[in-house]
Write a protein that holds these residues in place. Sequence first.
Motif, PDB file in Angstrom:
ATOM      1  N   LYS A 141       0.946  -1.453  -0.100  1.00 50.97           N
ATOM      2  CA  LYS A 141       0.062  -0.062  -0.038  1.00 50.97           C
ATOM      3  C   LYS A 141       0.911   1.207  -0.005  1.00 50.97           C
ATOM      4  CE  LYS A 141      -4.265  -1.602   2.223  1.00 50.97           C
ATOM      5  NZ  LYS A 141      -5.089  -1.604   3.189  1.00 50.97           N
ATOM      6  N   ALA A 142       1.809   1.334   0.901  1.00 51.99           N
ATOM      7  CA  ALA A 142       2.811   2.521   0.650  1.00 51.99           C
ATOM      8  C   ALA A 142       3.475   2.671  -0.556  1.00 51.99           C
ATOM      9  CB  ALA A 142       3.965   2.284   1.968  1.00 51.99           C
ATOM     10  N   GLN A 143       3.958   1.566  -1.285  1.00 54.66           N
ATOM     11  CA  GLN A 143       4.593   1.592  -2.545  1.00 54.66           C
ATOM     12  C   GLN A 143       3.563   2.187  -3.581  1.00 54.66           C
ATOM     13  OE1 GLN A 143       7.834   1.249  -3.530  1.00 54.66           O
ATOM     14  NE2 GLN A 143       8.134   1.329  -1.488  1.00 54.66           N
ATOM     15  N   MET A 144       2.229   1.760  -3.397  1.00 52.27           N
ATOM     16  CA  MET A 144       1.247   2.198  -4.361  1.00 52.27           C
ATOM     17  C   MET A 144       0.908   3.569  -4.188  1.00 52.27           C
ATOM     18  SD  MET A 144      -1.231  -1.366  -4.484  1.00 52.27           S
ATOM     19  CE  MET A 144      -2.523  -0.563  -5.582  1.00 52.27           C
ATOM     20  N   LYS A 145       1.009   3.967  -2.939  1.00 57.56           N
ATOM     21  CA  LYS A 145       0.692   5.548  -2.680  1.00 57.56           C
ATOM     22  C   LYS A 145       1.877   6.439  -3.237  1.00 57.56           C
ATOM     23  CE  LYS A 145      -0.116   8.516   1.068  1.00 57.56           C
ATOM     24  NZ  LYS A 145      -0.341   8.579   2.776  1.00 57.56           N
ATOM     25  N   TRP A 146       2.938   5.877  -2.938  1.00 56.40           N
ATOM     26  CA  TRP A 146       4.208   6.459  -3.640  1.00 56.40           C
ATOM     27  C   TRP A 146       3.875   6.486  -5.264  1.00 56.40           C
ATOM     28  CZ3 TRP A 146       7.786   5.099  -7.249  1.00 56.40           C
ATOM     29  CH2 TRP A 146       8.814   5.775  -7.244  1.00 56.40           C
ATOM     30  N   GLY A 147       3.513   5.403  -5.957  1.00 55.72           N
ATOM     31  CA  GLY A 147       3.498   5.177  -7.006  1.00 55.72           C
ATOM     32  C   GLY A 147       2.465   6.092  -7.805  1.00 55.72           C
ATOM     33  N   ALA A 148       1.276   6.332  -6.830  1.00 55.55           N
ATOM     34  CA  ALA A 148       0.168   7.163  -7.335  1.00 55.55           C
ATOM     35  C   ALA A 148       0.631   8.564  -7.301  1.00 55.55           C
ATOM     36  CB  ALA A 148      -1.042   6.821  -6.476  1.00 55.55           C
ATOM     37  N   ALA A 149       1.481   8.849  -6.380  1.00 59.05           N
ATOM     38  CA  ALA A 149       1.820  10.283  -6.187  1.00 59.05           C
ATOM     39  C   ALA A 149       2.905  10.679  -7.296  1.00 59.05           C
ATOM     40  CB  ALA A 149       2.583  10.683  -4.932  1.00 59.05           C
ATOM     41  N   LYS A 150       3.581   9.637  -7.663  1.00 55.13           N
ATOM     42  CA  LYS A 150       4.576   9.897  -8.651  1.00 55.13           C
ATOM     43  C   LYS A 150       4.126  10.047 -10.010  1.00 55.13           C
ATOM     44  CE  LYS A 150       9.337  10.099  -9.364  1.00 55.13           C
ATOM     45  NZ  LYS A 150       9.922  11.285  -9.238  1.00 55.13           N
ATOM     46  N   LEU A 151       2.995   9.106 -10.194  1.00 60.90           N
ATOM     47  CA  LEU A 151       2.190   9.326 -11.416  1.00 60.90           C
ATOM     48  C   LEU A 151       1.429  10.576 -11.620  1.00 60.90           C
ATOM     49  CD1 LEU A 151       0.519   5.845 -11.759  1.00 60.90           C
ATOM     50  CD2 LEU A 151       2.058   6.572 -13.404  1.00 60.90           C
ATOM     51  N   LYS A 152       1.006  11.122 -10.366  1.00 59.16           N
ATOM     52  CA  LYS A 152       0.342  12.363 -10.714  1.00 59.16           C
ATOM     53  C   LYS A 152       1.225  13.493 -10.803  1.00 59.16           C
ATOM     54  CE  LYS A 152      -2.731  15.425  -8.026  1.00 59.16           C
ATOM     55  NZ  LYS A 152      -3.258  15.896  -6.561  1.00 59.16           N
ATOM     56  N   GLU A 153       2.430  13.414 -10.252  1.00 59.31           N
ATOM     57  CA  GLU A 153       3.576  14.214 -10.312  1.00 59.31           C
ATOM     58  C   GLU A 153       3.970  14.430 -11.986  1.00 59.31           C
ATOM     59  OE1 GLU A 153       8.141  14.613  -9.585  1.00 59.31           O
ATOM     60  OE2 GLU A 153       7.062  13.964  -7.761  1.00 59.31           O
ATOM     61  N   ILE A 154       4.040  13.085 -12.445  1.00 62.46           N
ATOM     62  CA  ILE A 154       4.707  13.351 -13.974  1.00 62.46           C
ATOM     63  C   ILE A 154       3.316  13.590 -14.884  1.00 62.46           C
ATOM     64  CG2 ILE A 154       5.410  11.256 -15.880  1.00 62.46           C
ATOM     65  CD1 ILE A 154       6.681   9.878 -13.578  1.00 62.46           C
ATOM     66  N   SER A 155       2.316  13.144 -14.661  1.00 62.87           N
ATOM     67  CA  SER A 155       1.266  13.507 -15.423  1.00 62.87           C
ATOM     68  C   SER A 155       0.881  15.199 -15.465  1.00 62.87           C
ATOM     69  CB  SER A 155      -0.027  13.156 -15.065  1.00 62.87           C
ATOM     70  OG  SER A 155      -1.051  13.510 -15.780  1.00 62.87           O
ATOM     71  N   GLU A 156       1.118  15.849 -14.235  1.00 62.65           N
ATOM     72  CA  GLU A 156       1.140  17.267 -14.431  1.00 62.65           C
ATOM     73  C   GLU A 156       2.315  17.793 -14.795  1.00 62.65           C
ATOM     74  OE1 GLU A 156       0.754  17.949  -9.977  1.00 62.65           O
ATOM     75  OE2 GLU A 156      -1.358  17.394  -9.827  1.00 62.65           O
ATOM     76  N   GLN A 157       3.500  17.411 -14.685  1.00 65.07           N
ATOM     77  CA  GLN A 157       4.651  18.087 -15.401  1.00 65.07           C
ATOM     78  C   GLN A 157       4.219  18.048 -17.094  1.00 65.07           C
ATOM     79  OE1 GLN A 157       7.955  15.837 -14.037  1.00 65.07           O
ATOM     80  NE2 GLN A 157       8.159  17.055 -12.330  1.00 65.07           N
ATOM     81  N   ALA A 158       3.721  16.857 -17.476  1.00 68.16           N
ATOM     82  CA  ALA A 158       3.627  16.668 -18.992  1.00 68.16           C
ATOM     83  C   ALA A 158       2.379  17.650 -19.225  1.00 68.16           C
ATOM     84  CB  ALA A 158       3.264  15.100 -19.067  1.00 68.16           C
ATOM     85  N   SER A 159       1.467  17.958 -18.561  1.00 63.67           N
ATOM     86  CA  SER A 159       0.425  18.732 -18.863  1.00 63.67           C
ATOM     87  C   SER A 159       0.799  20.234 -18.838  1.00 63.67           C
ATOM     88  CB  SER A 159      -0.845  18.452 -18.007  1.00 63.67           C
ATOM     89  OG  SER A 159      -1.378  17.360 -17.936  1.00 63.67           O
ATOM     90  N   SER A 160       1.823  20.616 -17.970  1.00 63.37           N
ATOM     91  CA  SER A 160       2.355  21.835 -18.168  1.00 63.37           C
ATOM     92  C   SER A 160       3.191  22.198 -18.924  1.00 63.37           C
ATOM     93  CB  SER A 160       2.663  22.226 -16.586  1.00 63.37           C
ATOM     94  OG  SER A 160       3.727  21.679 -16.215  1.00 63.37           O
ATOM     95  N   ALA A 161       3.896  21.192 -19.460  1.00 60.25           N
ATOM     96  CA  ALA A 161       4.964  21.267 -20.522  1.00 60.25           C
ATOM     97  C   ALA A 161       4.211  21.466 -22.019  1.00 60.25           C
ATOM     98  CB  ALA A 161       5.764  20.173 -20.568  1.00 60.25           C
ATOM     99  N   ALA A 162       2.938  20.905 -21.879  1.00 60.14           N
ATOM    100  CA  ALA A 162       2.207  20.777 -23.392  1.00 60.14           C
ATOM    101  C   ALA A 162       1.680  22.157 -23.550  1.00 60.14           C
ATOM    102  CB  ALA A 162       1.150  19.768 -23.274  1.00 60.14           C
TER     103      ALA A 162
END
Length: 133
Positions: A112-133
């Motif tokens: 669960k801790a790893q999945m929480k970290w993974g979800a936060a990382k996915l969100k971070e990468i997704s937000e970076q990709a959106s702001s770069a576009a």
Amino acid sequence: MTTDTLNIREMCDAFDVTPRTLRFYEAKELLFPIREGQRRLFTRSDRARLKLILRGKRFGFSLEEIRQLLDLYAMGDGQLTQLSQTYTLAETHLADMEAQRAELDEAIAELKAQMKWGAAKLKEISEQASSAA
């Protein structure tokens, strides 16, 4: 057939097991059905034994442990030996199951801790990709 016995199909239906399972338990000397030619007729005793076999398996007892415990029924001491040995064996299996549960709880918490970290990382990468576009 009397109402005190069940054929193999009725036993399978009553206990949700396969004919192969019943034949296997018979070969392991856990069940002793009445043989009429190719037919097997299971008595009340067989049904009680099968119920205990399935319960023992669910609790992690080996078939050999189950066989030995079932054999103690006929000792003539009012089941004192059978019940005391079953209780002692059950204590061991309970301790093992509790240890397994503790290990599983720890693994679940870590996942669960790893999945929480993974979800936060996915969100971070997704937000970076959106702001770069």
